[in-house]
Design a protein around this motif. Sequence first.
Motif, short mmCIF file in Angstrom:
data_model
loop_
_atom_site.label_atom_id
_atom_site.label_comp_id
_atom_site.label_asym_id
_atom_site.label_seq_id
_atom_site.Cartn_x
_atom_site.Cartn_y
_atom_site.Cartn_z
N LEU A 41 -17.08 23.57 -17.69
CA LEU A 41 -18.26 23.46 -17.01
C LEU A 41 -19.57 23.98 -18.14
CD1 LEU A 41 -17.44 25.21 -13.63
CD2 LEU A 41 -18.16 22.86 -14.10
N CYS A 42 -19.29 24.96 -18.77
CA CYS A 42 -20.56 25.46 -19.59
C CYS A 42 -20.78 24.47 -20.79
CB CYS A 42 -19.99 26.63 -20.40
SG CYS A 42 -21.64 27.70 -20.59
N ARG A 43 -19.66 23.83 -21.43
CA ARG A 43 -19.97 22.80 -22.25
C ARG A 43 -20.61 21.55 -21.67
NH1 ARG A 43 -14.49 23.71 -23.98
NH2 ARG A 43 -13.86 21.77 -22.71
N THR A 44 -20.30 21.02 -20.52
CA THR A 44 -20.71 19.95 -19.61
C THR A 44 -22.16 20.22 -19.18
OG1 THR A 44 -18.56 19.50 -19.10
CG2 THR A 44 -20.40 18.50 -18.00
N LEU A 45 -22.43 21.40 -18.92
CA LEU A 45 -23.73 21.77 -18.55
C LEU A 45 -24.90 21.68 -19.60
CD1 LEU A 45 -26.06 22.66 -16.56
CD2 LEU A 45 -25.12 25.12 -16.95
N ARG A 50 -29.14 19.14 -22.28
CA ARG A 50 -29.45 18.40 -23.56
C ARG A 50 -29.89 16.90 -23.21
NH1 ARG A 50 -25.02 18.48 -26.73
NH2 ARG A 50 -25.62 20.56 -27.56
N ASP A 51 -29.38 16.30 -22.39
CA ASP A 51 -29.65 15.01 -21.91
C ASP A 51 -30.97 14.74 -21.28
OD1 ASP A 51 -29.04 12.12 -21.55
OD2 ASP A 51 -28.76 12.45 -19.73
N ARG A 52 -31.04 15.76 -20.38
CA ARG A 52 -32.06 15.63 -19.50
C ARG A 52 -33.48 16.36 -20.02
NH1 ARG A 52 -32.75 17.46 -13.06
NH2 ARG A 52 -34.91 17.44 -12.94
N LEU A 116 -23.02 19.07 -11.94
CA LEU A 116 -23.81 19.79 -12.68
C LEU A 116 -25.35 19.60 -12.75
CD1 LEU A 116 -21.43 21.02 -15.51
CD2 LEU A 116 -22.23 22.53 -13.71
N ARG A 117 -25.45 18.01 -12.92
CA ARG A 117 -26.88 17.72 -12.87
C ARG A 117 -27.37 17.63 -11.47
NH1 ARG A 117 -24.96 13.37 -15.91
NH2 ARG A 117 -24.08 12.06 -14.09
N SER A 118 -26.61 17.94 -10.22
CA SER A 118 -27.12 18.09 -8.83
C SER A 118 -27.62 19.59 -9.01
CB SER A 118 -26.00 17.87 -7.90
OG SER A 118 -25.82 16.58 -7.84
N LEU A 119 -26.78 20.67 -9.63
CA LEU A 119 -27.33 22.04 -9.43
C LEU A 119 -28.53 22.09 -10.31
CD1 LEU A 119 -23.83 23.84 -10.36
CD2 LEU A 119 -25.34 23.79 -8.33
N PRO A 128 -38.83 21.49 -19.89
CA PRO A 128 -39.72 20.15 -20.42
C PRO A 128 -38.89 18.97 -20.08
CG PRO A 128 -39.07 21.27 -22.45
CD PRO A 128 -38.58 22.15 -21.43
N PRO A 129 -39.25 18.01 -19.60
CA PRO A 129 -38.39 16.79 -19.66
C PRO A 129 -38.09 16.18 -20.85
CG PRO A 129 -40.74 16.10 -18.93
CD PRO A 129 -40.74 17.68 -19.17
N ALA A 130 -36.90 15.62 -21.11
CA ALA A 130 -36.60 14.92 -22.52
C ALA A 130 -37.69 14.16 -22.91
CB ALA A 130 -35.35 14.41 -22.56
N ASN A 131 -37.89 13.88 -24.35
CA ASN A 131 -38.64 12.84 -24.85
C ASN A 131 -37.80 11.99 -25.16
OD1 ASN A 131 -40.77 14.71 -24.71
ND2 ASN A 131 -40.59 15.44 -26.32
N ARG A 132 -37.87 10.65 -24.42
CA ARG A 132 -37.05 9.64 -24.73
C ARG A 132 -37.96 8.44 -25.15
NH1 ARG A 132 -31.87 9.84 -21.47
NH2 ARG A 132 -32.15 12.03 -20.49
N PRO A 133 -37.34 7.78 -26.15
CA PRO A 133 -38.09 6.40 -26.54
C PRO A 133 -37.91 5.57 -25.51
CG PRO A 133 -35.75 6.75 -27.86
CD PRO A 133 -36.16 7.97 -26.83
#
Length: 135
Positions: A41-45, A50-52, A116-119, A128-133
């Motif tokens: 769970l920790c690795r996935t969180l 990181r993604d978000r 985990l995204r739901s949590l 901060p939100p991710a800076n995505r191109p």
Amino acid sequence: MPPDLRTGILTLWVATAATAGGQASLSCEGPAGAEDMVEQLCRTLEEVVRDRHGLDPLGDEAAPVALRLRLVASRPTALSAQLHWSSGDAGGESPVLDLTVEDSDAIPASALPGFLRSLVELVDPPLPPANRPSE
């Protein structure tokens, strides 16, 4: 006599993350005997955060924002978890969420990111939100 799960909590893994706008630490804990699930769970969180939010692990435990995942209960086909955050005098926590599968002997790893995204969305930590191109 089996260990009391409430007193058998152990912190397994701490990762920290940074962005140009600040830092966040991540820790995960759970009942004794559930170490493998806590680690997964920790690795996935970490991947979800990181993604978000575009955060990458560093190693500084004195981060201004702390995230703590608490695995409340774990069985092969069900788990319950809660996410806490704190920053200075502020903080928040998600409700305890449950993930249950009925068509398998174990929770598939592919179900964990959405859980985990739901949590993270429920607790809405001040990251901060991710800076995505732009696509």
